[in-house]
Design a protein around this motif. Structure first.
Motif, PDB file in Angstrom:
ATOM      1  N   MET A  46      -3.287 -12.053  -5.759  1.00 37.02           N
ATOM      2  CA  MET A  46      -1.913 -11.554  -5.631  1.00 37.02           C
ATOM      3  C   MET A  46      -1.878 -10.136  -5.061  1.00 37.02           C
ATOM      4  SD  MET A  46      -0.176 -13.038  -9.121  1.00 37.02           S
ATOM      5  CE  MET A  46      -0.044 -14.807  -9.401  1.00 37.02           C
ATOM      6  N   THR A  47      -2.823  -9.305  -5.486  1.00 37.39           N
ATOM      7  CA  THR A  47      -2.856  -7.937  -4.959  1.00 37.39           C
ATOM      8  C   THR A  47      -3.301  -7.920  -3.501  1.00 37.39           C
ATOM      9  OG1 THR A  47      -5.101  -7.635  -5.859  1.00 37.39           O
ATOM     10  CG2 THR A  47      -3.247  -6.822  -7.191  1.00 37.39           C
ATOM     11  N   ASP A  48      -4.059  -8.928  -3.079  1.00 43.29           N
ATOM     12  CA  ASP A  48      -4.427  -9.023  -1.665  1.00 43.29           C
ATOM     13  C   ASP A  48      -3.179  -9.120  -0.795  1.00 43.29           C
ATOM     14  OD1 ASP A  48      -7.192  -8.848  -1.880  1.00 43.29           O
ATOM     15  OD2 ASP A  48      -7.449 -11.000  -2.180  1.00 43.29           O
ATOM     16  N   VAL A  49      -2.161  -9.834  -1.285  1.00 48.42           N
ATOM     17  CA  VAL A  49      -0.905  -9.967  -0.546  1.00 48.42           C
ATOM     18  C   VAL A  49      -0.226  -8.593  -0.426  1.00 48.42           C
ATOM     19  CG1 VAL A  49       1.385 -11.030  -0.539  1.00 48.42           C
ATOM     20  CG2 VAL A  49      -0.594 -12.345  -1.298  1.00 48.42           C
ATOM     21  N   ILE A  50      -0.235  -7.826  -1.527  1.00 47.42           N
ATOM     22  CA  ILE A  50       0.357  -6.485  -1.521  1.00 47.42           C
ATOM     23  C   ILE A  50      -0.393  -5.581  -0.549  1.00 47.42           C
ATOM     24  CG2 ILE A  50       0.847  -4.437  -2.920  1.00 47.42           C
ATOM     25  CD1 ILE A  50       1.047  -6.289  -5.348  1.00 47.42           C
ATOM     26  N   VAL A  51      -1.718  -5.651  -0.597  1.00 47.58           N
ATOM     27  CA  VAL A  51      -2.545  -4.825   0.288  1.00 47.58           C
ATOM     28  C   VAL A  51      -2.276  -5.167   1.751  1.00 47.58           C
ATOM     29  CG1 VAL A  51      -4.901  -4.260   0.994  1.00 47.58           C
ATOM     30  CG2 VAL A  51      -4.353  -4.497  -1.420  1.00 47.58           C
ATOM     31  N   LEU A  52      -2.181  -6.452   2.051  1.00 47.96           N
ATOM     32  CA  LEU A  52      -1.937  -6.889   3.429  1.00 47.96           C
ATOM     33  C   LEU A  52      -0.621  -6.310   3.939  1.00 47.96           C
ATOM     34  CD1 LEU A  52      -2.741  -8.658   5.830  1.00 47.96           C
ATOM     35  CD2 LEU A  52      -1.521 -10.560   4.748  1.00 47.96           C
ATOM     36  N   PHE A  53       0.409  -6.364   3.127  1.00 50.29           N
ATOM     37  CA  PHE A  53       1.733  -5.879   3.518  1.00 50.29           C
ATOM     38  C   PHE A  53       1.734  -4.362   3.721  1.00 50.29           C
ATOM     39  CE2 PHE A  53       6.014  -4.369   2.215  1.00 50.29           C
ATOM     40  CZ  PHE A  53       6.751  -4.931   3.252  1.00 50.29           C
ATOM     41  N   THR A  54       1.231  -3.619   2.722  1.00 52.32           N
ATOM     42  CA  THR A  54       1.281  -2.161   2.797  1.00 52.32           C
ATOM     43  C   THR A  54       0.299  -1.602   3.824  1.00 52.32           C
ATOM     44  OG1 THR A  54      -0.292  -1.975   0.939  1.00 52.32           O
ATOM     45  CG2 THR A  54       2.059  -1.931   0.410  1.00 52.32           C
ATOM     46  N   HIS A  55      -0.836  -2.279   4.002  1.00 55.37           N
ATOM     47  CA  HIS A  55      -1.821  -1.802   4.982  1.00 55.37           C
ATOM     48  C   HIS A  55      -1.258  -1.909   6.397  1.00 55.37           C
ATOM     49  CE1 HIS A  55      -5.719  -0.941   6.780  1.00 55.37           C
ATOM     50  NE2 HIS A  55      -5.583  -2.011   7.534  1.00 55.37           N
ATOM     51  N   ARG A  56      -0.571  -2.993   6.691  1.00 55.51           N
ATOM     52  CA  ARG A  56      -0.007  -3.178   8.024  1.00 55.51           C
ATOM     53  C   ARG A  56       1.061  -2.128   8.311  1.00 55.51           C
ATOM     54  NH1 ARG A  56       1.111  -9.363   9.665  1.00 55.51           N
ATOM     55  NH2 ARG A  56       1.446  -8.237  11.628  1.00 55.51           N
ATOM     56  N   ILE A  57       1.867  -1.799   7.296  1.00 56.89           N
ATOM     57  CA  ILE A  57       2.886  -0.750   7.476  1.00 56.89           C
ATOM     58  C   ILE A  57       2.219   0.614   7.631  1.00 56.89           C
ATOM     59  CG2 ILE A  57       4.812   0.478   6.385  1.00 56.89           C
ATOM     60  CD1 ILE A  57       5.595  -2.114   5.026  1.00 56.89           C
ATOM     61  N   GLY A  58       1.227   0.877   6.784  1.00 58.62           N
ATOM     62  CA  GLY A  58       0.549   2.171   6.800  1.00 58.62           C
ATOM     63  C   GLY A  58      -0.156   2.480   8.104  1.00 58.62           C
ATOM     64  N   GLN A  59      -0.568   1.441   8.843  1.00 59.47           N
ATOM     65  CA  GLN A  59      -1.281   1.643  10.100  1.00 59.47           C
ATOM     66  C   GLN A  59      -0.346   1.818  11.294  1.00 59.47           C
ATOM     67  OE1 GLN A  59      -4.752   1.990  10.264  1.00 59.47           O
ATOM     68  NE2 GLN A  59      -4.380   2.076   8.065  1.00 59.47           N
ATOM     69  N   MET A  60       0.960   1.727  11.050  1.00 63.78           N
ATOM     70  CA  MET A  60       1.918   1.916  12.143  1.00 63.78           C
ATOM     71  C   MET A  60       1.892   3.368  12.608  1.00 63.78           C
ATOM     72  SD  MET A  60       5.099  -0.343  10.623  1.00 63.78           S
ATOM     73  CE  MET A  60       6.226   0.160  11.927  1.00 63.78           C
ATOM     74  N   PRO A  61       2.058   3.612  13.911  1.00 60.05           N
ATOM     75  CA  PRO A  61       1.998   4.986  14.431  1.00 60.05           C
ATOM     76  C   PRO A  61       3.209   5.827  14.019  1.00 60.05           C
ATOM     77  CG  PRO A  61       2.663   3.478  16.160  1.00 60.05           C
ATOM     78  CD  PRO A  61       2.292   2.622  14.979  1.00 60.05           C
ATOM     79  N   GLN A  62       3.118   7.118  14.265  1.00 60.00           N
ATOM     80  CA  GLN A  62       4.227   8.021  13.980  1.00 60.00           C
ATOM     81  C   GLN A  62       5.426   7.663  14.852  1.00 60.00           C
ATOM     82  OE1 GLN A  62       2.620  11.845  14.900  1.00 60.00           O
ATOM     83  NE2 GLN A  62       1.186  11.870  13.182  1.00 60.00           N
ATOM     84  N   ASP A  63       6.622   7.949  14.346  1.00 63.39           N
ATOM     85  CA  ASP A  63       7.828   7.780  15.140  1.00 63.39           C
ATOM     86  C   ASP A  63       8.806   8.895  14.802  1.00 63.39           C
ATOM     87  OD1 ASP A  63       9.172   7.022  12.743  1.00 63.39           O
ATOM     88  OD2 ASP A  63       8.561   4.941  13.028  1.00 63.39           O
ATOM     89  N   GLU A  64       9.975   8.829  15.376  1.00 70.49           N
ATOM     90  CA  GLU A  64      10.950   9.911  15.191  1.00 70.49           C
ATOM     91  C   GLU A  64      11.373  10.068  13.749  1.00 70.49           C
ATOM     92  OE1 GLU A  64      15.390  11.177  16.898  1.00 70.49           O
ATOM     93  OE2 GLU A  64      14.208   9.624  17.921  1.00 70.49           O
ATOM     94  N   ASP A  65      11.497   8.949  13.030  1.00 72.42           N
ATOM     95  CA  ASP A  65      11.922   8.991  11.630  1.00 72.42           C
ATOM     96  C   ASP A  65      10.762   9.258  10.672  1.00 72.42           C
ATOM     97  OD1 ASP A  65      14.583   8.461  12.270  1.00 72.42           O
ATOM     98  OD2 ASP A  65      14.242   6.291  12.269  1.00 72.42           O
ATOM     99  N   HIS A  66       9.517   9.061  11.142  1.00 74.90           N
ATOM    100  CA  HIS A  66       8.338   9.257  10.299  1.00 74.90           C
ATOM    101  C   HIS A  66       7.309  10.107  11.049  1.00 74.90           C
ATOM    102  CE1 HIS A  66      10.241   5.420   9.101  1.00 74.90           C
ATOM    103  NE2 HIS A  66       9.946   5.802   7.866  1.00 74.90           N
ATOM    104  N   PRO A  67       7.588  11.411  11.182  1.00 76.24           N
ATOM    105  CA  PRO A  67       6.690  12.292  11.951  1.00 76.24           C
ATOM    106  C   PRO A  67       5.285  12.412  11.353  1.00 76.24           C
ATOM    107  CG  PRO A  67       8.314  13.579  10.728  1.00 76.24           C
ATOM    108  CD  PRO A  67       8.732  12.146  10.640  1.00 76.24           C
ATOM    109  N   TYR A  68       5.142  12.119  10.056  1.00 77.60           N
ATOM    110  CA  TYR A  68       3.829  12.169   9.415  1.00 77.60           C
ATOM    111  C   TYR A  68       3.173  10.786   9.353  1.00 77.60           C
ATOM    112  CZ  TYR A  68       4.783  16.955   7.927  1.00 77.60           C
ATOM    113  OH  TYR A  68       5.043  18.300   7.905  1.00 77.60           O
ATOM    114  N   GLY A  69       3.774   9.816  10.035  1.00 81.41           N
ATOM    115  CA  GLY A  69       3.228   8.457  10.007  1.00 81.41           C
ATOM    116  C   GLY A  69       3.756   7.662   8.821  1.00 81.41           C
ATOM    117  N   HIS A  70       3.141   6.507   8.581  1.00 82.43           N
ATOM    118  CA  HIS A  70       3.589   5.592   7.529  1.00 82.43           C
ATOM    119  C   HIS A  70       2.542   5.452   6.415  1.00 82.43           C
ATOM    120  CE1 HIS A  70       5.935   4.569  11.115  1.00 82.43           C
ATOM    121  NE2 HIS A  70       6.847   4.058  10.317  1.00 82.43           N
ATOM    122  N   GLY A  71       1.675   6.448   6.304  1.00 78.12           N
ATOM    123  CA  GLY A  71       0.574   6.372   5.341  1.00 78.12           C
ATOM    124  C   GLY A  71       1.007   6.243   3.893  1.00 78.12           C
ATOM    125  N   ARG A  72       2.222   6.735   3.565  1.00 80.20           N
ATOM    126  CA  ARG A  72       2.701   6.636   2.191  1.00 80.20           C
ATOM    127  C   ARG A  72       2.792   5.178   1.728  1.00 80.20           C
ATOM    128  NH1 ARG A  72       1.610  11.066   0.204  1.00 80.20           N
ATOM    129  NH2 ARG A  72       3.058  12.813   0.128  1.00 80.20           N
TER     130      ARG A  72
END
Length: 270
Positions: A46-72
């Motif tokens: 079950m946590t693998d599903v959570i990791v898959l979701f958050t990891h994909r978001i966290g690896q997204m590049p910086q954008d105008e609304d998220h100048p520090y990236g999506h690492g949070r």
């Protein structure tokens, strides 16, 4: 498929097969501890599903609304994993406590021993594989998941000890080992949650890291003094802000060069 996604998928498939195998081994092999361990493997899935979701978001590049990236997103994922592990551990402790008072008197068989041994080998392999990728990608959620695999390996060791002990004429050792498994799971969950909350609260780097930063800056001859050192962690990356003082006679270009030397020195060190 990126290395991060690949390691998550491999772990999910392994946890699914392990949970099924350990459930069957625990039921047919008369082992409460192994059934508890199977629940732990299911929580890994079950946590693998959570990791898959958050990891994909966290690896997204910086954008105008998220100048520090999506690492949070990865830090949030790691924290959720920690809370999930704690809940799983408490559930395991409860179930094994019930089993202590409802002992069937049956001795665990060799099927339970084989299942527990196989679980130890596979989960330890998953731990090293996931940790290696997590460190390479600086992913908090992958590192949290790696330690989840390690906790499963440790809990399987406890289950194996309980199974063998019950087979040697100490039937209470099997459910007792299940309770120990539960405590281990809770401990891992607390550690992961604490680390995630620290990062979400923008807690500064450790004293050891701060001393290292001081050492690096003081070794740059052009840096006369520095102050207002601030640091935090976002998605496994260190963010460091510091004001450095240089010779007032320097030109802006020279001052910028010194700042660039300091920046590159810190990046190289961390």
């Amino acid at each position: 498929m990126t290395p991060g996604i690949k390691v998550i998928v491999v772990g999910a498939i392994a946890n699914l097969l392990l949970s099924i195998f350990k459930f069957i081994g625990g039921i047919l092999g008369n082992s409460v501890a192994l059934v508890a361990d199977a629940i732990h493997s299911l929580s890994d899935l079950m946590t693998d599903v959570i990791v898959l979701f958050t990891h994909r978001i966290g690896q997204m590049p910086q954008d105008e609304d998220h100048p520090y990236g999506h690492g949070r997103a990865e830090t949030i994922g790691a924290t959720v994993i920690g809370l999930f592990i704690i809940a799983t551990g408490i559930g395991v402790i409860y179930e094994t406590w019930q089993a202590l008072g409802e002992s069937s008197g049956k001795t665990p068989g060799w099927l339970a021993v084989i299942a527990a041994t196989l679980s130890i080998i596979i989960n330890e392999g998953l731990f090293h594989y996931t940790r290696r990728v997590g460190e390479a990608t600086q992913s908090p959620s992958l590192l949290a998941n790696a330690w989840h695999h390690r906790s499963d390996a440790i809990s399987s060791i406890a289950a194996l000890i309980g199974i063998i002990g019950a087979g040697q004429g100490f039937p209470f050792m099997d459910p007792l080992a299940g309770a120990v498994v539960g405590v281990m799971i809770v401990k891992v969950g607390i550690d992961i949650t604490r680390e995630g909350v620290r990062d979400l609260m923008d807690t500064a780097l450790s004293e050891e890291h701060i001393k290292k930063i001081h050492s690096i800056l003081t070794e740059i001859p052009e840096v006369i003094h520095f102050h207002d050192l601030r640091s935090r962690v976002i998605g496994g990356e260190f963010l460091i802000d510091v004001h450095i003082i240089v010779d007032p006679e320097m030109t802006v270009t020279e001052g910028h060069r010194v700042a660039e030397i300091a920046r590159r020195s810190l990046i190289k060190a961390f």
